[in-house]
Motif scaffolding. Structure first.
Motif, PDB file in Angstrom:
ATOM      1  N   ASP A 216       1.088   7.682  -1.495  1.00 43.26           N
ATOM      2  CA  ASP A 216       0.451   6.886  -0.610  1.00 43.26           C
ATOM      3  C   ASP A 216      -0.782   8.159  -0.291  1.00 43.26           C
ATOM      4  O   ASP A 216      -0.456   9.090  -0.631  1.00 43.26           O
ATOM      5  CB  ASP A 216       1.076   6.569   0.571  1.00 43.26           C
ATOM      6  CG  ASP A 216       0.510   5.588   1.546  1.00 43.26           C
ATOM      7  OD1 ASP A 216       0.042   5.451   1.467  1.00 43.26           O
ATOM      8  OD2 ASP A 216       0.931   5.500   2.553  1.00 43.26           O
TER       9      ASP A 216
ATOM     10  N   GLU B 292       0.831  -1.015  -0.541  1.00 46.22           N
ATOM     11  CA  GLU B 292      -0.194   0.541  -0.256  1.00 46.22           C
ATOM     12  C   GLU B 292       0.678   1.536   0.097  1.00 46.22           C
ATOM     13  O   GLU B 292       0.418   2.564   0.290  1.00 46.22           O
ATOM     14  CB  GLU B 292      -0.855  -0.214   1.231  1.00 46.22           C
ATOM     15  CG  GLU B 292      -2.060  -1.323   1.264  1.00 46.22           C
ATOM     16  CD  GLU B 292      -2.733  -1.184   1.656  1.00 46.22           C
ATOM     17  OE1 GLU B 292      -2.588  -0.259   3.054  1.00 46.22           O
ATOM     18  OE2 GLU B 292      -3.895  -2.214   2.163  1.00 46.22           O
ATOM     19  N   GLU B 293       2.199   1.202   0.037  1.00 46.90           N
ATOM     20  CA  GLU B 293       3.104   2.276   0.086  1.00 46.90           C
ATOM     21  C   GLU B 293       3.077   2.950  -1.247  1.00 46.90           C
ATOM     22  O   GLU B 293       2.720   2.500  -2.728  1.00 46.90           O
ATOM     23  CB  GLU B 293       4.250   1.754   0.937  1.00 46.90           C
ATOM     24  CG  GLU B 293       4.723   1.295   2.008  1.00 46.90           C
ATOM     25  CD  GLU B 293       6.009   1.258   2.305  1.00 46.90           C
ATOM     26  OE1 GLU B 293       6.085   1.233   3.315  1.00 46.90           O
ATOM     27  OE2 GLU B 293       6.671   0.300   1.125  1.00 46.90           O
ATOM     28  N   SER B 294       3.800   4.065  -1.697  1.00 44.45           N
ATOM     29  CA  SER B 294       3.646   5.205  -2.784  1.00 44.45           C
ATOM     30  C   SER B 294       4.493   3.950  -3.309  1.00 44.45           C
ATOM     31  O   SER B 294       5.533   3.383  -3.660  1.00 44.45           O
ATOM     32  CB  SER B 294       4.081   6.111  -2.324  1.00 44.45           C
ATOM     33  OG  SER B 294       3.616   7.065  -1.774  1.00 44.45           O
TER      34      SER B 294
ATOM     35  N   ARG C  68      -5.321   9.252  -2.869  1.00 47.68           N
ATOM     36  CA  ARG C  68      -4.354   8.969  -3.462  1.00 47.68           C
ATOM     37  C   ARG C  68      -4.170   9.616  -4.590  1.00 47.68           C
ATOM     38  O   ARG C  68      -3.327  10.385  -5.740  1.00 47.68           O
ATOM     39  CB  ARG C  68      -3.553   7.166  -3.283  1.00 47.68           C
ATOM     40  CG  ARG C  68      -3.764   6.960  -2.219  1.00 47.68           C
ATOM     41  CD  ARG C  68      -3.490   5.129  -2.562  1.00 47.68           C
ATOM     42  NE  ARG C  68      -3.146   4.602  -2.027  1.00 47.68           N
ATOM     43  CZ  ARG C  68      -4.162   3.239  -1.268  1.00 47.68           C
ATOM     44  NH1 ARG C  68      -5.251   3.455  -1.607  1.00 47.68           N
ATOM     45  NH2 ARG C  68      -3.039   2.556   0.372  1.00 47.68           N
TER      46      ARG C  68
END
Length: 252
Positions: A180, A168-170, A215
């Motif tokens: 993110d 789920e990170e950038s 996002r």
């Protein structure tokens, strides 16, 4: 995986195997780190590895021979045909995709340059790939090497405990390469600002919708180049485009 780092400052790498989440990768021997100082391969009695550039100009240039001997020594102690990576402002930008590639491999030999540069003959003969953190210049390659090692360690199984954290990170493909979303924790109200109500609702579908929206908004404002790339790859649906349109139509 084994990373050999050729550096004049091996002490820079002492904290990575013993500190923070990266420590887990080394404790489990998922990642092994060795440092090699090219001064040990210098013919100079003082361990000198640099000299003035031919043609004149400012600064000093790292000599090819000590670096070549260091790489040859490292290769003789490896069981694979490891790539040789050089950290350089002229290199290809380090991205999540390239970090994933190294995280799924057997390691590499990392060369950390110093001074004004490195003798081009060494680069031409030994270097497989040049890597850059961005369009700026550092005093040496150590910070860039640490960034690569840290990023690789985070992607190894079990290092973050919760594998979902990395997904789920950038820039991860699971979120279409977007930045993110904002994160909040206790207390619910801080300095007069409340946590967004949707995060307290318990409605996971609405929460995921809000996170996707945030996002998109953050990426559209801060990294329009990432949005453009996502469009070329067909990552965004009609609803995504409606959210992005709110940014692109806003007055400057």
């Amino acid at each position: 995986m084994l990373f050999d780092v050729i550096t004049l400052f091996p002490q820079w790498f002492s904290l990575l195997p013993t500190t923070g989440v990266t420590r887990r990768a080394f404790e489990r021997e998922q990642m092994v780190l060795r440092c090699c100082n090219p001064r040990e391969f210098s013919d100079d009695p003082h361990g000198r590895v640099d000299d003035r550039p031919f043609g004149g100009g400012p600064g000093m240039v790292m000599q090819a021979d000590p670096l070549a001997r260091a790489v040859d020594d490292v290769r003789s102690r490896r069981s694979d045909a490891a790539d040789v990576l050089l950290f350089s402002p002229s290199g290809r930008r380090l991205t999540h995709d390239s970090v994933q590639r190294w995280a799924s491999g057997t390691g590499a030999i990392l060369v950390c340059g110093r001074y004004e540069g490195i003798d081009q003959r060494f680069i031409d003969r030994y270097v497989t790939e040049e890597i850059s953190l961005g369009d700026f210049v550092l005093s040496g390659g150590e910070i860039a090497a640490l960034a690569l090692l840290d990023a690789v360690a985070r992607l190894l199984p079990g290092v973050l405990h919760d594998a979902q954290s990395a997904r789920e990170e950038s820039f991860h493909p699971d979120v279409d390469g977007l930045l993110d979303c904002p994160q909040y924790t206790r207390p619910r109200e801080w300095s007069g600002v409340e946590v967004p109500p949707v995060l307290l609702s318990g409605d996971h579908r609405q929460i995921e919708h809000w996170r996707r929206e945030q996002r998109l908004l953050a990426t559209g404002r801060l990294r329009p180049d990432v949005v453009a790339q996502g469009r070329q790859q067909g990552r965004f649906g009609a609803e995504d485009e409606q959210i992005l349109a709110t940014i692109e139509s806003a007055p400057l």
